[in-house]
Design a protein around this motif. Sequence first.
Motif, PDB file in Angstrom:
ATOM      1  N   ARG A  66     -21.993 -16.864   6.873  1.00 35.48           N
ATOM      2  CA  ARG A  66     -21.082 -15.828   6.386  1.00 35.48           C
ATOM      3  C   ARG A  66     -21.658 -14.460   6.689  1.00 35.48           C
ATOM      4  O   ARG A  66     -22.878 -14.259   6.633  1.00 35.48           O
ATOM      5  N   SER A 100     -23.205 -23.543   5.861  1.00 36.09           N
ATOM      6  CA  SER A 100     -22.204 -22.477   5.890  1.00 36.09           C
ATOM      7  C   SER A 100     -22.847 -21.181   6.361  1.00 36.09           C
ATOM      8  O   SER A 100     -24.000 -20.886   6.002  1.00 36.09           O
ATOM      9  N   ARG A 157     -14.495 -10.240   5.988  1.00 36.70           N
ATOM     10  CA  ARG A 157     -15.514 -11.285   5.820  1.00 36.70           C
ATOM     11  C   ARG A 157     -15.218 -12.404   6.818  1.00 36.70           C
ATOM     12  O   ARG A 157     -14.072 -12.826   6.979  1.00 36.70           O
ATOM     13  N   TYR A 158     -16.309 -12.913   7.417  1.00 41.84           N
ATOM     14  CA  TYR A 158     -16.204 -13.986   8.402  1.00 41.84           C
ATOM     15  C   TYR A 158     -17.028 -15.178   7.909  1.00 41.84           C
ATOM     16  O   TYR A 158     -18.186 -15.017   7.499  1.00 41.84           O
ATOM     17  N   SER A 159     -16.426 -16.369   7.940  1.00 40.71           N
ATOM     18  CA  SER A 159     -17.108 -17.568   7.444  1.00 40.71           C
ATOM     19  C   SER A 159     -16.910 -18.724   8.411  1.00 40.71           C
ATOM     20  O   SER A 159     -15.885 -18.833   9.090  1.00 40.71           O
ATOM     21  N   LYS A 160     -17.917 -19.606   8.442  1.00 40.97           N
ATOM     22  CA  LYS A 160     -17.856 -20.790   9.292  1.00 40.97           C
ATOM     23  C   LYS A 160     -18.818 -21.831   8.745  1.00 40.97           C
ATOM     24  O   LYS A 160     -19.844 -21.496   8.155  1.00 40.97           O
ATOM     25  N   THR A 161     -18.482 -23.108   8.926  1.00 40.70           N
ATOM     26  CA  THR A 161     -19.412 -24.179   8.570  1.00 40.70           C
ATOM     27  C   THR A 161     -19.653 -25.053   9.791  1.00 40.70           C
ATOM     28  O   THR A 161     -18.809 -25.129  10.695  1.00 40.70           O
TER      29      THR A 161
END
Length: 269
Positions: A224, A222, A242-246
């Motif tokens: 972030r 992950s 907030r920016y998130s990615k997996t």
Amino acid sequence: TMRKIKTILGFCAAAVLLFAACEEVESTDLTLDLTKKATVRAYFYAELDYTILGDEFAPNGTKVIVSIPNSSFNSSASGNWVDSATINNGMIEIEVPATNAGVTVTITPAEFVYDQKQAANQNSSIIKKIFSVSAVQTIASVKPGETRTKQIDYNTMTQFNNFTETVSLKFELRANVDENVLNEFVPASTVITLYTTEWTTTATVAASGRIDVSVPKDETISLRFEANKALVGPPASTKKYRYSKTFSNTDETTPVLQSIDFGDGEVWE
């Protein structure tokens, strides 16, 4: 009085002789005939180097225990005849007692720790492992005058629990951090947090959204970060997002640049 003393001493002497005689009989019953000899040779192999075809000899100095049940020499005896040897140039040679009926020799190699060389397509050049032999090793029906030979493989290799293999990856990061710009890079100097359930690290974005990172092999990672996003309005403003990615990484290090798009993010204030 002297006669009484002599009589008592006589009884004591007789008791001592009787006790000694009993001990001698008992000792004789458990006498082991170890006079007849045979020779046992054993060769020990382990996969120490994946850059070379075939197994290598186990390291010099590795201890080996050799044992035979005492009941092989006297059916009333318990325990074992035991001796030891150390591996030299991949082998041991040891003289053992034997009988005309044949004895079973058990060979117990000690575990050892070794820095195993890995093949060229692996991420780590060396991995420290514990080498052991999983099954009991025996030579049956060993008789006097024989020379018997056995080959033994260290067939169990265990990595240390605190070892985690990593891969090195390169990313180009994009995110909508400014509604006035289309498909922009994540700004330079942004700190990205990368994590799994058991690991975390950070990386600082360079020019053109670039980060180079080492991450655990074969894990879902992950990513972030937070940033002040420029909003078109009206009125124009900024808000923290907030920016998130997996992503699921590969099982090998690669120089190929991979692109990750974090999209629009979510309000984080």
